[in-house]
Structure formats: C-alpha cells, structure tokens
Design an enzyme around this catalytic site. Structure first.
Site, PDB file in Angstrom:
ATOM      1  N   SER A 168      57.128-123.331  85.056  1.00  0.00           N
ATOM      2  CA  SER A 168      55.939-123.782  85.465  1.00  0.00           C
ATOM      3  C   SER A 168      54.936-124.222  84.503  1.00  0.00           C
ATOM      4  O   SER A 168      54.595-123.881  83.367  1.00  0.00           O
ATOM      5  CB  SER A 168      55.147-122.734  86.279  1.00  0.00           C
ATOM      6  OG  SER A 168      54.007-123.489  86.850  1.00  0.00           O
ATOM      7  N   GLY A 169      54.599-125.821  84.408  1.00  0.00           N
ATOM      8  CA  GLY A 169      53.570-126.414  83.791  1.00  0.00           C
ATOM      9  C   GLY A 169      54.228-127.046  82.558  1.00  0.00           C
ATOM     10  O   GLY A 169      53.792-127.559  81.554  1.00  0.00           O
ATOM     11  N   THR A 173      57.054-132.556  87.235  1.00  0.00           N
ATOM     12  CA  THR A 173      56.775-133.466  87.867  1.00  0.00           C
ATOM     13  C   THR A 173      56.235-134.923  87.499  1.00  0.00           C
ATOM     14  O   THR A 173      56.702-135.852  87.859  1.00  0.00           O
ATOM     15  CB  THR A 173      55.391-133.157  88.904  1.00  0.00           C
ATOM     16  OG1 THR A 173      55.953-131.646  89.702  1.00  0.00           O
ATOM     17  CG2 THR A 173      54.946-133.973  89.890  1.00  0.00           C
ATOM     18  N   ASN A 215      49.709-122.223  85.515  1.00  0.00           N
ATOM     19  CA  ASN A 215      49.410-123.572  85.703  1.00  0.00           C
ATOM     20  C   ASN A 215      48.449-123.722  86.901  1.00  0.00           C
ATOM     21  O   ASN A 215      48.623-123.187  88.153  1.00  0.00           O
ATOM     22  CB  ASN A 215      50.808-124.421  85.999  1.00  0.00           C
ATOM     23  CG  ASN A 215      50.807-125.718  86.281  1.00  0.00           C
ATOM     24  OD1 ASN A 215      49.635-126.544  86.265  1.00  0.00           O
ATOM     25  ND2 ASN A 215      52.045-126.537  86.617  1.00  0.00           N
ATOM     26  N   SER A 218      50.643-126.110  89.907  1.00  0.00           N
ATOM     27  CA  SER A 218      52.213-125.730  90.116  1.00  0.00           C
ATOM     28  C   SER A 218      52.729-126.097  91.353  1.00  0.00           C
ATOM     29  O   SER A 218      52.438-125.486  92.384  1.00  0.00           O
ATOM     30  CB  SER A 218      52.167-124.159  89.820  1.00  0.00           C
ATOM     31  OG  SER A 218      53.372-123.886  89.929  1.00  0.00           O
ATOM     32  N   SER A 219      53.802-126.977  91.151  1.00  0.00           N
ATOM     33  CA  SER A 219      54.542-127.092  92.461  1.00  0.00           C
ATOM     34  C   SER A 219      55.341-125.707  92.857  1.00  0.00           C
ATOM     35  O   SER A 219      56.113-125.304  92.049  1.00  0.00           O
ATOM     36  CB  SER A 219      55.838-128.182  91.992  1.00  0.00           C
ATOM     37  OG  SER A 219      55.057-129.261  91.801  1.00  0.00           O
ATOM     38  N   GLY A 438      62.007-123.372  87.019  1.00  0.00           N
ATOM     39  CA  GLY A 438      62.702-122.939  86.050  1.00  0.00           C
ATOM     40  C   GLY A 438      62.761-121.427  86.287  1.00  0.00           C
ATOM     41  O   GLY A 438      62.390-120.902  87.385  1.00  0.00           O
ATOM     42  N   GLU A 440      61.870-117.812  86.416  1.00  0.00           N
ATOM     43  CA  GLU A 440      60.580-117.100  86.686  1.00  0.00           C
ATOM     44  C   GLU A 440      60.747-115.472  86.341  1.00  0.00           C
ATOM     45  O   GLU A 440      61.524-114.890  86.990  1.00  0.00           O
ATOM     46  CB  GLU A 440      60.023-117.231  87.984  1.00  0.00           C
ATOM     47  CG  GLU A 440      59.697-118.601  88.079  1.00  0.00           C
ATOM     48  CD  GLU A 440      59.020-118.981  89.476  1.00  0.00           C
ATOM     49  OE1 GLU A 440      58.296-120.004  89.537  1.00  0.00           O
ATOM     50  OE2 GLU A 440      58.838-118.218  90.364  1.00  0.00           O
TER      51      GLU A 440
END
Length: 610
Positions: A168-169, A173, A215, A218-219, A438, A440
């Site tokens: 994340s981050g 995207t 993030n 974050s998506s 990714g 986690e």
C-alpha cells in the site's frame, strides 16, 4: 528474495585500501561500507549509517569482502550486478533513488520506488524517446514496459498483460495511469478511452479507496483494466474488472484508519439541501460506521472538495442526476444503518427506531419490515414459514451483513456503469493492466489478508516458474553454460493452502456444517497441519494460526473467517430489497440468488441503465 551465495571477490577482502568500498557482515546481514582506517582494527563507515570497528585478525572472506564496481557505480539492470545478495540489490535501488532514478530493471521486470513527489520524466518528449525501442535499449522507465507490451502484442499476435504489484502506497495506481497514458499515445488515432478511464478515477477512488495506517489514499480493491485495440492499432474500448473489495471496512476499521472516502465526502461536502435529502443530521464521528476508529479527517484530504470532484466526474461519465442521487442515498442509508442498535427483550429489539426509519426511507423500504428482518430470521420450508428471533449479537451481524452487501452491490454497479461509458468492446487484441494488492501483514490479519497473501503467493510461484525454471531450461536448450541458481520453491506453502484437506478445503467443509464455527475449523487445522513445515500453531490457546509465506510469516486471527467465506445473505432480506420502491436498489439486487457476484458486469435488463 531467494537465498543466494555470498558475495564474489572474497579474495580481495584482505587487500582493501583506505577509501575502498566493501561489504561487511553484521548480524547475518551485509552492509555497504567505506574503509576509513586500517590497522590492528579496521574502521568502516556504513553508508548512511554508523561507524563499526572490526579486529583485523578476525576478518575472513565470510565477514568482509570488496564491493564490486557494479555495486559502487550502480547499474540500470540488476541482472548485471556482480554482488549477488539482498543488500546489493537494496543498495543499488537506494543509490539510484537518491539521484531521482526511481526505476531499475531486473531483466524484463521493472522495480519502481515511489518518490512521493512529481518528477519531470513523464512528458511528451520522454514518451517519444521510448516509442518502438527494444526493452533494455533505453534507461529503465514505466514507459519501457508499456512500450514492450504494446509491440509484443503485434509481434506475437497475442494478448499481453502488465502486472503491477506492491505494498500500500507503493504507487501502483499512478503506474497504471502512466501505462494507460502511454498506450493511448501509441494508438494510431486519438482515443477518448484513456481520458474516460482517467475521468472515472475520482469515482473509483471515492468508493474504493480509504485511509489506512500506511497510506491516506489506499486502494482497497484490485482491478484489471483491459484496453482493446483494433487491427489497425487504434483503441476501440476498455473494460474494468474489480475483485477483492474489502467489504469489511464498511462496518469496521482499525485504529487510525477510515471507512471509504465516499462517506466522509458526502458528510463534508453536501450543502444544506443535500443534507436534508440524505438525512445527514450529524457529523462523521456521530455515525458508528465512520466514527469507531476515532479518525474522521486527515490534513492531506479535502473531503468537501472531493465531493464536488466526484459529482463532476459522475456527470462527465454519463451518470444521470437520478443515478447520482440514488448512489449517495445508498451511502447515507448505510451510515444510518450503522447507528441501529439493539436491546434484548425476549430476543433482539431495535433500540434506535429513528436510525432504521432513516435507512429504510433512503433505500425505498418499509421501516417496520426492515426492523423485522434485522431482528428475526424467516425461512420457508415445504410451504411452511418459520420465524426465529435473533439475539442481539445476531441482529448486529444482520445489520453489518446488509451494510456490506449493499455497498458491494453499489460499487459493482458503478464499475458496470463506467464500463458502459468507456465502450466495453473487443474485436482484435488487448493489453491488460493488473493492479493488485501487495503482500500484507498488519497487527491484526483476517480473511481479507489471507486472500490477498494467497493471491500473491500464487503470483510468486508464477514468477519463480518463469524467471528461474523456464529461463534455465531455455539456456540449457540453447547449450549456454550457466551457473545453476538455487531458489526457494513455494510449492509446499501453496500445497498447504490448496490441497485436499488443506486450509481452503477445511474452511469450505466447515462452512457447510450447520454447527461449524471458527474454533471448530481451527481445531481441525491444528490437528491436520500442526506439524507442517509452513504452518504455525500458536504456543498458547489463541484464535489464530500462521503461515510461513515467501515474504515472511503472518499470523491470522480466525474470528469471522467462516462467515466471510460463506458470504451468505438471507433470503428474507433479499426479498425485502427486491421489493424496494427505489429503481436503483431493485436494480442492484434484481439478480441476487440467480448468479454469482462479479464486478464489472453489464446492465442488461436494468431499470436504471435504460
């Protein structure tokens, strides 16, 4: 990374001169250093670190070695590094990052380090320099990957896919946007598809992104964007597929995190008339689904302005005014639903009727019937109707299940509506861009993290197969003499998850048992896999288990695993929603029970799409 042999050039360890670069091992890790002083003790300055001293008599090739010039100078393609260990890879990326060189090749793989600032490396001039160039002919760049995917499609006459993965981050995207921009510019004729996909970004981010501890944007869903080309090279359409939306975030968030942006945008950006329409009568911290974590705002986020941006994006993408209102009515309804509480009086009873009434009105439902389905379960068996009262905990589960399902269905409808706008069409070949979570590992890991990490474990197996096994086989077929590389095969870890009576099999089996619980499933897991090399059984009696993934061990808390795996939704609640006076609610639940959930579907037969 797989374990690799110690650094080369070990024979030079004892002939280092002051000022030379070296690798020094401390606590089983190689550190990049400069030799500052040489005598009975060797004094090293760790690059970006402390000074360390080592007795010269204790130095061996296993503890100190010269740094190869490729590591000193850094390389654009780390396949050409002569120092083969993890520290050399990280050192190379770090040195390049400090020089604003955020991209580095590893063969045909591109490593990207997020600079968290704008760099002047994405303009038209840069784009033109990569056009029709072979991979490796130009410095590493995301444009090089996009260019290779496009021309490989023509060379091989096959569909291509770019996989973007990272924490994340990490910038997944943004990388996706750069690739779409490049593909659009390579198209033989100007296309609106890329612009439409970018125009839809504020909508997807509002409803699919959230603030996490890592993030602020974050998506929380994965997406696959397939760009379709004509036989003459023009873009003819695209399609977005969504998967693994983190539904649980709708009803619970960890400390320091937020729910999806859409909730806060609505409350911060709605004017007086909209607040009356959506019955927003209190701030975000007063709604349970947005206030439970204690974080409702962030200085880097402008929720009020984002609300305007999202509404404009919906208009550009062809959402009607009625559809926009219906979507935000649904968001507001979920907020009110979260404030429904229950008390025990011979079974669960609604303690906050106003919250249920507001939710029902916004969803086009009868308030009394909604209160009934939240507090009692109705089954029809052999023509006979059986009603069973629920306890308070079960009523809360019904409330949360309804909130998650309504949000999930709304999100899938939004994806489908965007697909209509961007011309979901394919007659020739396509380039797909897969943007996936990714690996986690949080303080508390649940079913969602298990699914994400399992997907990444599969991707790692694919990577291993293609980068190690298939490449070495190709070299052997061509008679090229190479040193065999030992790499970590994660097949045993995947076997633990996938095999008969593995983790997934036992989970599905226990989910089918009427009296199956998270604990009974965990007991079977401990019994079946307690001695497995990749399974971690806690030393103390705890509702958790662990898996030794390729990226590290992760402990999973089993609470809620069975319910999340079943993803069941009661028939009596479905029937109530299908009788809604709202065309939008009717539309998103019309096919419930007739087909499986799936993101990005079309809108055929819809009352709302027509």
């Amino acid at each position: 990374l797989p374990p690799l042999p110690p650094p080369r050039n070990a024979e030079m360890s004892f002939s280092l001169e002051v000022g030379a670069h070296a690798w020094v091992k401390q606590k089983d890790k190689w550190l990049p250093c400069l030799l500052k002083d040489k005598g009975s003790d060797l004094t090293f300055q760790v690059i970006d670190g402390d000074t360390i001293k080592i007795a010269a008599s204790s130095v061996t090739p296993d503890t100190c070695t010269a740094m190869h010039q490729t590591s000193v100078d850094t390389v654009e393609d780390m396949a050409t590094l002569s120092d083969l260990h993890e520290a050399a890879i990280l050192h190379n990326i770090s040195c390049r990052f400090k020089a604003d060189k955020i991209y580095t090749f590893i063969g045909s793989i591109l490593s990207a380090a997020n600079p968290y600032k704008r760099l002047p490396i994405y303009g038209d001039d840069m784009l033109a320099t990569y056009k029709q160039k072979q991979l490796g002919e130009m410095p590493p760049h995301v444009f090089a990957i996009a260019n290779e995917a496009f021309y490989a499609m023509w060379r091989t006459n096959q569909h291509q896919c770019v996989l973007i993965s990272g924490e994340s981050g990490a910038g997944k995207t943004e990388s996706t946007k750069f690739i779409l921009n490049y593909l659009s510019r390579l198209s033989d004729k100007e296309s609106l598809v890329e612009k439409q996909i970018l125009d839809s970004s504020p909508i997807l981010e509002a409803f699919g992104n959230a603030k996490t501890i890592y993030n602020n944007n974050s998506s929380r869903f994965g997406k696959f964007i397939k760009v379709s080309f004509t036989s003459t090279g023009g873009i003819e359409g695209a399609r977005i597929l969504d998967y693994l939306l983190e539904k649980g975030r709708v009803v619970r968030q960890g400390p320091g995190e937020r729910n999806y942006h859409a909730f806060y945008c609505l409350m911060a950006g709605a004017d007086a008339a909209e607040k009356e329409l959506y019955r927003i009568d209190r701030p975000a911290e007063k709604f349970y689904y947005t206030g439970q974590s204690g974080v409702v705002s962030d200085p880097t986020l402008d929720d009020a302005d984002d609300f305007k941006v999202v509404k404009r994006a919906m208009e550009v993408m062809g959402f009607t005014e009625e559809q926009r209102v219906d979507i935000f009515k649904t968001v507001a309804a979920i907020l009110h639903l979260g404030n429904a509480t229950f008390t025990n009086a011979g079974g669960a009873q609604v303690a906050t009727p106003d919250a249920v009434e507001h939710c029902a009105a916004l969803l086009g439902l009868d308030g009394a019937r909604l209160a009934n389905v939240l507090t009692q379960k109705t089954l029809t068996m052999r023509g006979e109707t059986i009603t069973t009262p629920l306890d308070v905990e079960q009523a809360q589960d019904s409330r949360d299940s309804l909130a998650m399902k309504v949000y999930q269905r709304t999100f899938s409808w939004i994806i489908a509506r965007i697909n209509v706008a961007i011309n979901n069409k394919e007659t020739f070949l396509s380039v797909g861009v897969l943007d996936i979570f990714g690996f986690e590992n949080f303080a508390v890991n649940s079913f969602e993290q298990f699914c994400i990490n399992y997907a990444n474990e599969k991707l790692q197996q694919y990577f291993n197969t293609h980068i190690f096994s298939m490449e070495q086989l190709e070299y052997n077929r061509e008679g090229i003499d190479i040193q065999h590389i030992e790499w970590v095969d994660n097949a045993e870890c995947l076997d633990l998850v996938e095999r008969k009576l593995g983790i997934l099999s036992l989970l599905d089996e226990e989910s089918r048992f009427p009296k199956g619980t998270d604990q009974s499933w965990l007991d079977k897991m401990h019994q079946s896999h307690g001695k497995h090399e990749y399974y971690i059984k806690p030393k103390m009696q705890k509702p958790m288990f662990g898996i030794k993934h390729y990226a590290g061990a992760v402990d999973y808390t089993t609470t809620g695993f069975l319910d999340k795996n079943k993803d069941s939704f009661r028939e009596d609640i479905i029937e109530l929603l299908q009788e809604s006076s709202s065309d939008f609610i009717y539309d998103i639940f019309e096919k419930e029970g007739k087909e499986e959930d799936g993101g990005g579907g079309g809108g055929g037969g819809s009352r709302v799409f027509q």
